[in-house]
Design an enzyme around this catalytic site. Structure first.
Site, PDB file in Angstrom:
ATOM      1  N   HIS A 172       0.848  -1.192   0.000  1.00  0.00           N
ATOM      2  CA  HIS A 172       0.000   0.000   0.000  1.00  0.00           C
ATOM      3  C   HIS A 172       0.887   1.247   0.000  1.00  0.00           C
ATOM      4  CE1 HIS A 172      -3.684  -2.273   0.456  1.00  0.00           C
ATOM      5  NE2 HIS A 172      -3.069  -3.001   1.357  1.00  0.00           N
ATOM      6  N   GLU A 277      -0.041   0.911  -6.134  1.00  0.00           N
ATOM      7  CA  GLU A 277       0.402  -0.279  -5.410  1.00  0.00           C
ATOM      8  C   GLU A 277       0.861  -1.377  -6.363  1.00  0.00           C
ATOM      9  OE1 GLU A 277      -2.625  -1.749  -2.844  1.00  0.00           O
ATOM     10  OE2 GLU A 277      -3.442   0.233  -2.434  1.00  0.00           O
TER      11      GLU A 277
END
Length: 318
Positions: A172, A277
């Site tokens: 993330h 990501e």
């Protein structure tokens, strides 16, 4: 060596040589140090000798800071960091206390820096009730000699009952940007993506780059190993290099969701962040007992020029 005191030339040379040797000996930075961070949580601080730095918390293995030689923060971190998200959204590894891995298996390093730390996560009894699989999750966080930030993850199936398991994975990565309206993402054009705002319906990217005018939440499939994020105002290009992670998530919540639905973001934070990501989502990773998967993410920030209304990524994608 004979030193002639009448001229003092040799004396000065010897002194300069000694100073140089001492400087080289003290230039080496420590691999890492442990400090207290937000809410008294333990964090690891990595420092590179040109004042670049990175921080990773033992809570969740969260990398919360990555700074360049000017001390400028390159990652976005909400001022409401202590309000952690739900386990269901992103798995349980982000809500567990990791340990320092004192004896990790050998891992070839592509970085000339000694600034790195190895962490390990093993399941607790509560984890096994929720997800009944034994595993070892190792992660190395490294700060390279050119300021690049590298995360190398290894997941091993340690089940003793012969049972395989599968999982999805995503780093993330939230970047700090000047203004989301002035940012473009290159390297994902012409690719298929799943649109999470439309029940994961499949589409094909039509633009020559991804730009931002509203909320976006997409999973791009079968992506290249390099992606570029071009920031117009800061004349900066983030380069995302990845291995073992076929997909890429691009997300920005925009204003309405930031203000009404996301409790751990400020109302205006969406303007200054972009999530890109490296991930493995469409095809979950499957491991038999004893097997290990490795994924690698390298982030770097390079200058980019402005020409004819568009940023030139300086061939970072070639």
């Amino acid at each position: 060596m004979k030193i002639r005191s009448e001229s003092g030339v040799e004396t000065r040379i010897v002194v300069l040589l000694l100073v140089s040797v001492l400087s080289m000996a003290t230039e080496r930075c420590p691999s890492f140090e442990i400090a207290k961070g937000i809410n008294g949580l333990d964090k690891i601080v990595l420092r590179e000798c040109r004042s670049r730095s990175a921080e990773v918390y033992l809570y969740g293995g969260h990398v919360t800071s990555w700074k360049n030689e000017n001390g400028e923060e390159l990652l976005y971190l909400s001022s409401k960091f202590s309000n952690y998200g739900p386990v269901e959204s992103h798995g349980f590894a982000r809500n567990r206390i990791w340990e320092l891995d004192a004896n990790p298996p050998p891992l070839p390093s592509n970085s000339s820096s000694d600034a790195f730390v190895d962490l390990i996560l093993r399941p607790t009894e509560d984890d096994l009730k929720m997800w009944p699989n034994n595993f070892e999750f190792r992660m190395r966080v490294a700060l390279g000699s050119e300021g690049e930030l590298t995360l190398t993850s290894r997941v091993r199936n340690t089940n003793s009952d012969g049972k395989p398991f599968s999982f999805t994975f995503a780093y993330h990565t939230y970047f700090s940007v000047s203004d989301i309206s002035e940012v473009r993402v290159e390297g994902l054009e012409t690719l298929d993506y799943l649109d999470k705002l439309r029940n994961r319906e499949r589409f094909t990217e039509q633009g020559d780059a991804i730009t931002f005018e509203s909320e976006i939440d997409r999973i791009y499939l079968s992506t290249p190993t390099k992606i570029a994020i071009l920031d117009h105002d800061k004349k900066r290009t983030f380069v995302v290099r990845k291995e073992g992670l076929a997909d890429a998530v691009v997300w920005n919540p925009w204003d309405k969701k930031s203000k009404k639905k996301i409790s751990d973001m400020g109302d205006e934070d969406y303007k200054h962040m972009l999530c890109v990501e490296a991930a493995a989502i469409e095809r979950p990773i499957s491991l038999k007992p004893g097997e290990e998967w490795k994924g690698r993410l390298e982030l770097s920030a390079v200058p980019s020029s402005y020409s004819s209304g568009q940023l030139d990524p300086k061939k970072v994608l070639q």
